[in-house]
Scaffold this active site. Sequence first.
Site, PDB file in Angstrom:
ATOM      1  N   GLY A 154      55.888  19.300 -30.679  1.00 59.60           N
ATOM      2  CA  GLY A 154      55.446  19.044 -29.312  1.00 59.60           C
ATOM      3  C   GLY A 154      56.506  18.227 -28.577  1.00 59.60           C
ATOM      4  O   GLY A 154      57.487  17.780 -29.184  1.00 59.60           O
ATOM      5  N   THR A 186      56.639  15.197 -27.148  1.00 55.66           N
ATOM      6  CA  THR A 186      56.871  13.779 -27.464  1.00 55.66           C
ATOM      7  C   THR A 186      57.502  13.636 -28.844  1.00 55.66           C
ATOM      8  O   THR A 186      58.456  12.869 -29.036  1.00 55.66           O
ATOM      9  CB  THR A 186      55.555  12.975 -27.393  1.00 55.66           C
ATOM     10  N   GLY A 194      49.899  22.341 -28.220  1.00 54.24           N
ATOM     11  CA  GLY A 194      51.221  22.979 -28.199  1.00 54.24           C
ATOM     12  C   GLY A 194      51.355  24.095 -29.224  1.00 54.24           C
ATOM     13  O   GLY A 194      52.386  24.749 -29.299  1.00 54.24           O
ATOM     14  N   GLU A 238      50.961  20.426 -39.183  1.00 55.23           N
ATOM     15  CA  GLU A 238      50.875  19.016 -38.801  1.00 55.23           C
ATOM     16  C   GLU A 238      49.818  18.315 -39.631  1.00 55.23           C
ATOM     17  O   GLU A 238      50.006  17.194 -40.090  1.00 55.23           O
ATOM     18  CB  GLU A 238      50.523  18.883 -37.319  1.00 55.23           C
TER      19      GLU A 238
HETATM   20  C1  A5P Z   1      51.603  20.395 -31.320  1.00 60.25           C
HETATM   21  O1  A5P Z   1      50.941  21.560 -31.182  1.00 60.25           O
HETATM   22  C2  A5P Z   1      50.637  19.321 -31.025  1.00 60.25           C
HETATM   23  O2  A5P Z   1      49.739  18.982 -31.985  1.00 60.25           O
HETATM   24  C3  A5P Z   1      51.302  18.171 -30.377  1.00 60.25           C
HETATM   25  O3  A5P Z   1      51.476  17.122 -31.245  1.00 60.25           O
HETATM   26  C4  A5P Z   1      50.466  17.783 -29.240  1.00 60.25           C
HETATM   27  O4  A5P Z   1      50.110  18.963 -28.586  1.00 60.25           O
HETATM   28  C5  A5P Z   1      51.168  16.843 -28.292  1.00 60.25           C
HETATM   29  O5  A5P Z   1      52.220  17.499 -27.652  1.00 60.25           O
HETATM   30  P1  A5P Z   1      52.980  16.843 -26.427  1.00 60.25           P
HETATM   31  O6  A5P Z   1      53.700  15.657 -26.958  1.00 60.25           O
HETATM   32  O7  A5P Z   1      53.924  17.935 -25.973  1.00 60.25           O
HETATM   33  O8  A5P Z   1      51.977  16.511 -25.410  1.00 60.25           O
END
Ligand code: A5P
Length: 235
Positions: A33, A35, A104, A110
């Site tokens: 994602g 961040t 995302g 994860e």
């Molecule tokens: C990935 O799919 C997600 O679990 C991300 O950790 C989550 O969506 C946060 O993403 P952003 O940092 O892009 O908001």
Amino acid sequence: VTNQEEINELKKTAANAAAATLEDNQIVGLGSGSTATLAVYAIANRVRNGLRITGIATSEETARLARELGIPLSTLDEHGGIDVTIDGADEVELGSLHLIKGRGGALLREKIVASASTRLMIVVDESKIVERLGIRDAVPVEVVPFGWRTTAERLRGRGASPVLRKAPDGSAYLTDGGHYILDCTFDRISDAGAMGDQLDRVVGVVEHGLFIGMTSKVVIGTSEGVKILKSPRYD
Ligand code: A5P
């Protein structure tokens, strides 16, 4: 906080602060994602300055980036125990620190990496902090493509309104594991833990985006600097 640029700055603040806590010889889970990607850049910077860690990526995209930036990578099968994982979240619930993840698209790897980690450090900007999970947006649920409509019906029976996630070309979005995602909105999630257990029991569900009791620490980028929330179960 109003605009995207400001939010990006806050994400970067959190990502840098999290990367600064890493120590030599740690096995580090690398999240996915926007961040978590900023955290990967910050970690790569530290590696260039001599930090010795081994990364375990939570998605193909993160693996590609980490490789490109020169972070040594390994696999979960080689290193069963991960010292700390740095990952993002879509929502962080105040108090419980339960999470919603996966908007995302990455959530299965994860969750596998997070559950193999001694510590899960979440990096977010302040807009991600909520009083209650699932009010603002959907809970992503990863399902096997075979019979997905039947699975969606079962989820409906548990109070969800599932919508099949689509790729930009209009076809069904495919996860790294080759599964579909049903974005499930709920009228109300009164007990996120119980809801997570219910979703786990639905045949056809591979995994869901409710991360219950997994967070050790949340590093929040705010307009007044970095704020930390710690789970009482960790020091
Ligand atoms: C990935 O799919 C997600 O679990 C991300 O950790 C989550 O969506 C946060 O993403 P952003 O940092 O892009 O908001």
